[in-house]
Design a protein around this motif. Structure first.
Motif, PDB file in Angstrom:
ATOM      1  N   VAL A 167       0.849  -1.197   0.000  1.00 32.16           N
ATOM      2  CA  VAL A 167       0.000   0.000   0.000  1.00 32.16           C
ATOM      3  C   VAL A 167       0.881   1.243   0.000  1.00 32.16           C
ATOM      4  CG1 VAL A 167      -1.883  -1.147   1.234  1.00 32.16           C
ATOM      5  CG2 VAL A 167      -0.127   0.090   2.528  1.00 32.16           C
ATOM      6  N   CYS A 168       0.263   2.377  -0.312  1.00 28.36           N
ATOM      7  CA  CYS A 168       0.966   3.662  -0.244  1.00 28.36           C
ATOM      8  C   CYS A 168      -0.077   4.773  -0.266  1.00 28.36           C
ATOM      9  CB  CYS A 168       1.958   3.823  -1.392  1.00 28.36           C
ATOM     10  SG  CYS A 168       1.171   3.910  -3.013  1.00 28.36           S
ATOM     11  N   ALA A 169       0.374   6.004  -0.052  1.00 31.07           N
ATOM     12  CA  ALA A 169      -0.504   7.168  -0.114  1.00 31.07           C
ATOM     13  C   ALA A 169      -0.865   7.469  -1.569  1.00 31.07           C
ATOM     14  CB  ALA A 169       0.191   8.370   0.524  1.00 31.07           C
ATOM     15  N   PRO A 170      -2.046   8.062  -1.797  1.00 32.43           N
ATOM     16  CA  PRO A 170      -2.447   8.361  -3.182  1.00 32.43           C
ATOM     17  C   PRO A 170      -1.437   9.213  -3.942  1.00 32.43           C
ATOM     18  CG  PRO A 170      -4.320   8.574  -1.713  1.00 32.43           C
ATOM     19  CD  PRO A 170      -3.122   8.348  -0.830  1.00 32.43           C
ATOM     20  N   GLY A 171      -0.881  10.234  -3.293  1.00 36.07           N
ATOM     21  CA  GLY A 171       0.100  11.078  -3.973  1.00 36.07           C
ATOM     22  C   GLY A 171       1.359  10.324  -4.344  1.00 36.07           C
ATOM     23  N   PHE A 172       1.801   9.442  -3.458  1.00 31.64           N
ATOM     24  CA  PHE A 172       2.981   8.616  -3.732  1.00 31.64           C
ATOM     25  C   PHE A 172       2.692   7.668  -4.895  1.00 31.64           C
ATOM     26  CE2 PHE A 172       5.792   5.007  -3.101  1.00 31.64           C
ATOM     27  CZ  PHE A 172       6.987   5.582  -2.703  1.00 31.64           C
ATOM     28  N   TYR A 173       1.480   7.097  -4.897  1.00 27.25           N
ATOM     29  CA  TYR A 173       1.073   6.172  -5.970  1.00 27.25           C
ATOM     30  C   TYR A 173       1.158   6.872  -7.327  1.00 27.25           C
ATOM     31  CZ  TYR A 173      -1.930   2.597  -8.189  1.00 27.25           C
ATOM     32  OH  TYR A 173      -2.444   1.608  -8.989  1.00 27.25           O
ATOM     33  N   ALA A 174       0.635   8.102  -7.384  1.00 28.31           N
ATOM     34  CA  ALA A 174       0.637   8.833  -8.651  1.00 28.31           C
ATOM     35  C   ALA A 174       2.046   9.252  -9.062  1.00 28.31           C
ATOM     36  CB  ALA A 174      -0.265  10.057  -8.536  1.00 28.31           C
ATOM     37  N   ALA A 175       2.828   9.733  -8.089  1.00 23.98           N
ATOM     38  CA  ALA A 175       4.160  10.237  -8.399  1.00 23.98           C
ATOM     39  C   ALA A 175       5.071   9.142  -8.962  1.00 23.98           C
ATOM     40  CB  ALA A 175       4.790  10.856  -7.155  1.00 23.98           C
ATOM     41  N   MET A 242      -5.214  -4.643   8.910  1.00 22.58           N
ATOM     42  CA  MET A 242      -4.784  -3.484   9.676  1.00 22.58           C
ATOM     43  C   MET A 242      -4.980  -2.174   8.916  1.00 22.58           C
ATOM     44  SD  MET A 242      -3.909  -4.931  12.425  1.00 22.58           S
ATOM     45  CE  MET A 242      -3.380  -6.510  13.070  1.00 22.58           C
ATOM     46  N   VAL A 243      -5.210  -2.265   7.606  1.00 23.09           N
ATOM     47  CA  VAL A 243      -5.363  -1.040   6.803  1.00 23.09           C
ATOM     48  C   VAL A 243      -6.641  -1.058   5.967  1.00 23.09           C
ATOM     49  CG1 VAL A 243      -2.895  -0.540   6.677  1.00 23.09           C
ATOM     50  CG2 VAL A 243      -3.936  -2.040   4.962  1.00 23.09           C
ATOM     51  N   ALA A 244      -7.538  -2.016   6.217  1.00 24.95           N
ATOM     52  CA  ALA A 244      -8.753  -2.119   5.396  1.00 24.95           C
ATOM     53  C   ALA A 244      -9.571  -0.837   5.440  1.00 24.95           C
ATOM     54  CB  ALA A 244      -9.591  -3.315   5.863  1.00 24.95           C
ATOM     55  N   ARG A 245      -9.683  -0.226   6.620  1.00 27.06           N
ATOM     56  CA  ARG A 245     -10.470   1.011   6.720  1.00 27.06           C
ATOM     57  C   ARG A 245      -9.813   2.153   5.959  1.00 27.06           C
ATOM     58  NH1 ARG A 245     -13.452   1.798  12.515  1.00 27.06           N
ATOM     59  NH2 ARG A 245     -14.785  -0.042  12.375  1.00 27.06           N
ATOM     60  N   GLU A 246      -8.495   2.250   6.036  1.00 27.71           N
ATOM     61  CA  GLU A 246      -7.784   3.313   5.318  1.00 27.71           C
ATOM     62  C   GLU A 246      -7.915   3.127   3.808  1.00 27.71           C
ATOM     63  OE1 GLU A 246      -6.694   1.681   7.893  1.00 27.71           O
ATOM     64  OE2 GLU A 246      -6.140   3.189   9.403  1.00 27.71           O
ATOM     65  N   ILE A 247      -7.889   1.870   3.353  1.00 28.41           N
ATOM     66  CA  ILE A 247      -8.067   1.606   1.926  1.00 28.41           C
ATOM     67  C   ILE A 247      -9.486   1.970   1.499  1.00 28.41           C
ATOM     68  CG2 ILE A 247      -8.181  -0.228   0.199  1.00 28.41           C
ATOM     69  CD1 ILE A 247      -5.871  -1.609   1.675  1.00 28.41           C
ATOM     70  N   ALA A 248     -10.467   1.573   2.309  1.00 30.42           N
ATOM     71  CA  ALA A 248     -11.863   1.884   1.986  1.00 30.42           C
ATOM     72  C   ALA A 248     -12.107   3.390   1.945  1.00 30.42           C
ATOM     73  CB  ALA A 248     -12.798   1.219   2.989  1.00 30.42           C
ATOM     74  N   ALA A 249     -11.413   4.135   2.815  1.00 26.85           N
ATOM     75  CA  ALA A 249     -11.594   5.588   2.871  1.00 26.85           C
ATOM     76  C   ALA A 249     -10.769   6.326   1.824  1.00 26.85           C
ATOM     77  CB  ALA A 249     -11.225   6.100   4.263  1.00 26.85           C
ATOM     78  N   GLY A 250      -9.856   5.620   1.142  1.00 29.45           N
ATOM     79  CA  GLY A 250      -9.019   6.261   0.139  1.00 29.45           C
ATOM     80  C   GLY A 250      -7.776   6.921   0.700  1.00 29.45           C
ATOM     81  N   ASP A 251      -7.508   6.738   1.993  1.00 32.52           N
ATOM     82  CA  ASP A 251      -6.301   7.318   2.586  1.00 32.52           C
ATOM     83  C   ASP A 251      -5.051   6.551   2.168  1.00 32.52           C
ATOM     84  OD1 ASP A 251      -7.828   9.220   3.952  1.00 32.52           O
ATOM     85  OD2 ASP A 251      -8.192   7.835   5.605  1.00 32.52           O
ATOM     86  N   LEU A 252      -5.209   5.271   1.874  1.00 31.98           N
ATOM     87  CA  LEU A 252      -4.141   4.449   1.329  1.00 31.98           C
ATOM     88  C   LEU A 252      -4.678   3.745   0.096  1.00 31.98           C
ATOM     89  CD1 LEU A 252      -2.647   2.749   4.536  1.00 31.98           C
ATOM     90  CD2 LEU A 252      -1.539   4.485   3.119  1.00 31.98           C
ATOM     91  N   LEU A 253      -3.811   3.510  -0.860  1.00 29.48           N
ATOM     92  CA  LEU A 253      -4.168   2.761  -2.062  1.00 29.48           C
ATOM     93  C   LEU A 253      -3.406   1.444  -2.071  1.00 29.48           C
ATOM     94  CD1 LEU A 253      -4.115   5.522  -4.832  1.00 29.48           C
ATOM     95  CD2 LEU A 253      -6.068   4.670  -3.531  1.00 29.48           C
ATOM     96  N   ARG A 254      -4.111   0.407  -2.493  1.00 26.21           N
ATOM     97  CA  ARG A 254      -3.455  -0.893  -2.631  1.00 26.21           C
ATOM     98  C   ARG A 254      -2.739  -0.955  -3.966  1.00 26.21           C
ATOM     99  NH1 ARG A 254      -6.147  -6.881  -1.712  1.00 26.21           N
ATOM    100  NH2 ARG A 254      -4.371  -8.066  -2.550  1.00 26.21           N
ATOM    101  N   ILE A 255      -1.496  -1.349  -3.943  1.00 27.23           N
ATOM    102  CA  ILE A 255      -0.695  -1.470  -5.164  1.00 27.23           C
ATOM    103  C   ILE A 255      -1.005  -2.818  -5.814  1.00 27.23           C
ATOM    104  CG2 ILE A 255       1.670  -1.556  -6.042  1.00 27.23           C
ATOM    105  CD1 ILE A 255       2.438   0.145  -3.524  1.00 27.23           C
ATOM    106  N   PRO A 256      -1.227  -2.863  -7.116  1.00 29.39           N
ATOM    107  CA  PRO A 256      -1.584  -4.132  -7.765  1.00 29.39           C
ATOM    108  C   PRO A 256      -0.527  -5.204  -7.522  1.00 29.39           C
ATOM    109  CG  PRO A 256      -1.895  -2.291  -9.268  1.00 29.39           C
ATOM    110  CD  PRO A 256      -1.179  -1.745  -8.065  1.00 29.39           C
ATOM    111  N   GLY A 257      -0.997  -6.424  -7.315  1.00 25.89           N
ATOM    112  CA  GLY A 257      -0.073  -7.533  -7.116  1.00 25.89           C
ATOM    113  C   GLY A 257      -0.627  -8.558  -6.154  1.00 25.89           C
ATOM    114  N   PRO A 258       0.132  -9.604  -5.876  1.00 27.18           N
ATOM    115  CA  PRO A 258      -0.360 -10.712  -5.053  1.00 27.18           C
ATOM    116  C   PRO A 258      -0.362 -10.366  -3.563  1.00 27.18           C
ATOM    117  CG  PRO A 258       1.931 -11.081  -5.638  1.00 27.18           C
ATOM    118  CD  PRO A 258       1.499  -9.845  -6.381  1.00 27.18           C
TER     119      PRO A 258
END
Length: 295
Positions: A167-175, A242-258
């Motif tokens: 996972v990572c922050a949305p801005g980090f994901y885009a950058a 541990m991060v399901a809520r943050e992912i659901a809220a968009g505070d963290l993004l899941r990076i594609p992969g296994p």
């Protein structure tokens, strides 16, 4: 033998923990000389030295080390007994629960307002325990344990397994254009000290060429790794629950992969024997939380 006063025992326990009469006095609201006097009186009652005095410092004797270790558990048990008595006096129940810090901070505590709204008659207190222990000795009602189903003398109810995801922050994901997982090879990574090989295992499972960067930032708690990821300091590989809520809220993004799936699981553990009503209420509530886990 005659039991020493609780004040003498508390002074010794604090002094032993701090290895200092001065620090014990500050904790207990007493002077350094008052703590020293009470410890000397305890030594006189017991008939042996608890500390070796060397100049301005003190060091526990072998007998003092043994007493300090046992007394820490005894006083914790006494506090738990008094908490239960206070709760009973108010018409409520009290449960003492041993927890893992990451599970408590990231999964359990954010959900507790719902439990207390449904069960205001139940009080909960929490203490950290990282390894299995003797329930009879430590006076806990329940424990949350991460590992295998091998804690003798207990009933272990599985809560959930551990699926590690990047996972990572949305801005980090885009950058770093992490919609292409291969770009992780050039991105800063965050590492948990106790699971330093997780990224290498994930890269292998994902079929990515080369080894992951090892020059990222290292932390010794999942909570710090997750906070660092949310702050945009790097990509982290962490337990999904541990991060399901943050992912659901968009505070963290899941990076594609296994996912990385561990053989170990989180368990709710209690001693064998009759199950108090308050424990049953907490167990039923936990099962409801598990049924409503986000995908």
């Amino acid at each position: 033998m005659r039991l020493p006063s609780l004040t003498h025992l508390r002074c010794f326990e604090s002094a032993a923990r701090h290895q200092s009469f001065t620090a014990a006095g500050e904790e207990l609201g007493l002077t350094q000389s008052a703590v020293s006097k009470k410890v000397k009186e305890l030594e006189a009652d017991l008939g042996f030295d608890l500390f070796q005095r060397s100049g301005r410092g003190v060091v526990l004797t072998p007998a003092g080390q043994g007493l300090a270790a046992d007394l820490e558990l005894d006083l914790a048990g006494l506090r738990a007994t008094l908490q239960k008595a206070a709760a009973a006096g108010a018409g409520r129940s009290a449960l003492r629960i041993a927890v893992l810090p990451a599970f408590a901070n990231l999964w359990l505590i954010p959900r507790l307002p719902d439990f207390f709204a449904r069960h205001p008659e139940v009080e909960l207190s929490f203490s950290t325990r990282l390894e299995p222990f003797d329930f009879a000795r430590e006076n806990f009602d329940l424990s949350v344990h991460y590992g295998l189903d091998n804690w003798p003398g207990t009933h272990m109810a599985p809560l959930f397994g551990e699926e590690m995801v990047p996972v990572c922050a949305p801005g980090f994901y885009a950058a770093h254009r992490l919609e292409l997982a291969g770009n992780l090879a050039q991105a800063p990574l965050l590492h948990l000290d106790s699971r330093a090989g997780s990224w290498a295992e994930w890269f292998d499972r994902a079929g990515l060429a080369g080894a992951p960067r090892q020059d990222g930032r290292y932390f010794d708690q999942h909570s710090m790794v997750i906070a660092a990821a949310a702050a945009g300091l790097g990509a982290a590989i962490v337990p999904y629950d541990m991060v399901a809520r943050e992912i659901a809220a968009g505070d963290l993004l899941r990076i594609p992969g296994p996912e990385l799936v561990s053989r170990k699981r989180y368990y709710l553990v209690r001693p064998h024997g009759p199950v108090p009503e308050a424990v049953q209420k907490l167990e039923r509530w936990l099962k409801k939380q598990l049924r409503s886990r986000p995908d």
